[in-house]
Design an enzyme around this catalytic site. Structure first.
Site, PDB file in Angstrom:
ATOM      1  N   LYS A   1      -5.323  -1.218  13.755  1.00  0.00           N
ATOM      2  CA  LYS A   1      -5.180  -2.506  13.056  1.00  0.00           C
ATOM      3  C   LYS A   1      -5.612  -3.685  13.925  1.00  0.00           C
ATOM      4  CE  LYS A   1      -1.493  -1.035   9.881  1.00  0.00           C
ATOM      5  NZ  LYS A   1      -1.076   0.289  10.379  1.00  0.00           N
TER       6      LYS A   1
ATOM      7  N   GLY B   1     -13.982 -11.506  17.508  1.00  0.00           N
ATOM      8  CA  GLY B   1     -14.931 -10.410  17.723  1.00  0.00           C
ATOM      9  C   GLY B   1     -14.983  -9.942  19.166  1.00  0.00           C
TER      10      GLY B   1
HETATM   11  P1  BMP Z   1       5.178   7.306   6.730  1.00  0.00           P
HETATM   12  O1  BMP Z   1       4.471   8.258   5.703  1.00  0.00           O
HETATM   13  O2  BMP Z   1       6.013   8.048   7.703  1.00  0.00           O
HETATM   14  O3  BMP Z   1       5.878   6.170   6.043  1.00  0.00           O
HETATM   15  O4  BMP Z   1       4.001   6.672   7.629  1.00  0.00           O
HETATM   16  C1  BMP Z   1       3.021   5.838   7.110  1.00  0.00           C
HETATM   17  C2  BMP Z   1       1.993   5.496   8.159  1.00  0.00           C
HETATM   18  O5  BMP Z   1       0.962   4.716   7.555  1.00  0.00           O
HETATM   19  C3  BMP Z   1       2.500   4.690   9.335  1.00  0.00           C
HETATM   20  O6  BMP Z   1       1.811   5.138  10.505  1.00  0.00           O
HETATM   21  C4  BMP Z   1       2.093   3.255   9.043  1.00  0.00           C
HETATM   22  O7  BMP Z   1       1.787   2.536  10.225  1.00  0.00           O
HETATM   23  C5  BMP Z   1       0.841   3.440   8.192  1.00  0.00           C
HETATM   24  N1  BMP Z   1       0.613   2.402   7.161  1.00  0.00           N
HETATM   25  C6  BMP Z   1       1.498   2.217   6.109  1.00  0.00           C
HETATM   26  O8  BMP Z   1       2.520   2.899   5.997  1.00  0.00           O
HETATM   27  N2  BMP Z   1       1.218   1.260   5.154  1.00  0.00           N
HETATM   28  C7  BMP Z   1       0.094   0.477   5.202  1.00  0.00           C
HETATM   29  O9  BMP Z   1      -0.128  -0.321   4.307  1.00  0.00           O
HETATM   30  C8  BMP Z   1      -0.792   0.667   6.274  1.00  0.00           C
HETATM   31  C9  BMP Z   1      -0.535   1.629   7.240  1.00  0.00           C
HETATM   32  O10 BMP Z   1      -1.382   1.824   8.224  1.00  0.00           O
END
Ligand code: BMP
Length: 276
Positions: free
Chosen positions: A93, A98
């Site tokens: 993220k 830049g």
């Molecule tokens: P989990 O299925 O355990 O909730 O994990 C979700 C993962 O996706 C986490 O690593 C989180 O940082 C990422 N994530 C998210 O949950 N929602 C978003 O909108 C963007 C993400 O990167």
């Protein structure tokens, strides 16, 4: 891109190497599952990845949460990606100017560009974030996802912000392969009179996927693989805790059973979507 097109048909039209590799892997292994491995020590990290490897097209990492990160760990991760035939997505993220993101991507302790096929960025700084990351990633045949939406309750990435994210992606189609979002982005952000370029086909990778619970008490919201892939037209389901549960009680067989359960749910939803 019509929703009935298969992963294989779409791969044939892509130009970015990481997008092609991802679509081909999905098609070859019959899995649109990405497992997100958010644990803090390398032993559990590698054990989970080795366990889920056969069931996934992609492994998503947050290497900055690993307490014992080192170069050997990266070597092991890359070996597992070759052993089990999956790509690596570092969920970094990026969200700075830049010049700074190019340094963060290439250098530092993690040297993300050297091992992650795919990474992502918040579009909040504007197109320069993509330009900076592309200066490093394109020569290395990497791909970028923009966070056009988020799965969390009250997320600010919506409306005009999402439209702008898609517009930025359209101006960098060589490097931006798609989005982190909750639905297909086709036609989003088009101004009156504008039409979609005939070769435009962004991948949508959706986090916030769970079969057993609706949330985590900290703002995360879960939808089922069918809602995400069949109803909302997303391409890859990202699942974390739904698969590995609580890492302190790691049970490899249980993790594999969950991975297969999500793989099947994601794949069945895809087959239902592409049926003509
Ligand atoms: P989990 O299925 O355990 O909730 O994990 C979700 C993962 O996706 C986490 O690593 C989180 O940082 C990422 N994530 C998210 O949950 N929602 C978003 O909108 C963007 C993400 O990167």
């Amino acid at each position: 891109m019509d929703r009935h097109q298969t992963y294989a048909e779409r791969s044939a039209k892509q130009t970015n190497a990481a997008a092609i590799q991802l679509l081909d892997t999905i098609d070859r292994k019959k899995t649109n599952l990405c497992v997100s491995v958010d644990v803090t020590n390398s032993k559990d990290f590698l054990a989970i990845i080795d366990a889920v490897g056969p069931y996934v097209c992609l492994v998503k990492t947050h290497v900055d949460i690993l307490e014992d990160f080192n170069r050997t760990l990266v070597e092991h991760l890359v070996q597992l990606s070759e052993k089990h035939d999956f790509l690596i997505f570092e969920d970094r993220k990026f969200a700075d100017i830049g010049n700074t993101v190019a340094l963060q991507y290439f250098s530092g302790v993690h040297r993300i560009a050297s091992w992650a096929h795919i990474t992502n960025a918040h579009p909040v700084p504007g197109p320069s974030v993509v330009k900076g990351l592309a200066s490093v990633g394109l020569p290395m045949k990497r791909g970028l996802l923009l966070l056009a939406e988020m799965s969390t309750e009250g997320a600010l990435a919506r409306g005009e912000y999402t439209d702008e994210a898609v517009r930025i992606a359209r101006t960098h189609r060589d490097f931006v392969i798609g989005f982190i979002a909750q639905r297909r982005m086709e036609g989003v952000g088009l101004r009156p009179g504008e039409t979609m370029h005939p070769t435009e086909d962004f991948l949508v990778l959706a986090p916030g996927v769970g079969l057993d619970v609706k949330g985590d008490g900290m703002g995360q919201q879960y939808r089922t693989p069918r809602q995400v892939v069949f109803e909302s037209g997303c391409d890859v389901i990202i699942v974390g805790r739904g698969i590995y549960g609580k890492p302190e009680a790691l049970d490899v067989q249980a993790v594999q059973a969950q991975a297969e359960r999500y793989r099947k749910a994601g794949w069945d939803a895809y087959l239902e979507r592409v049926k003509r």
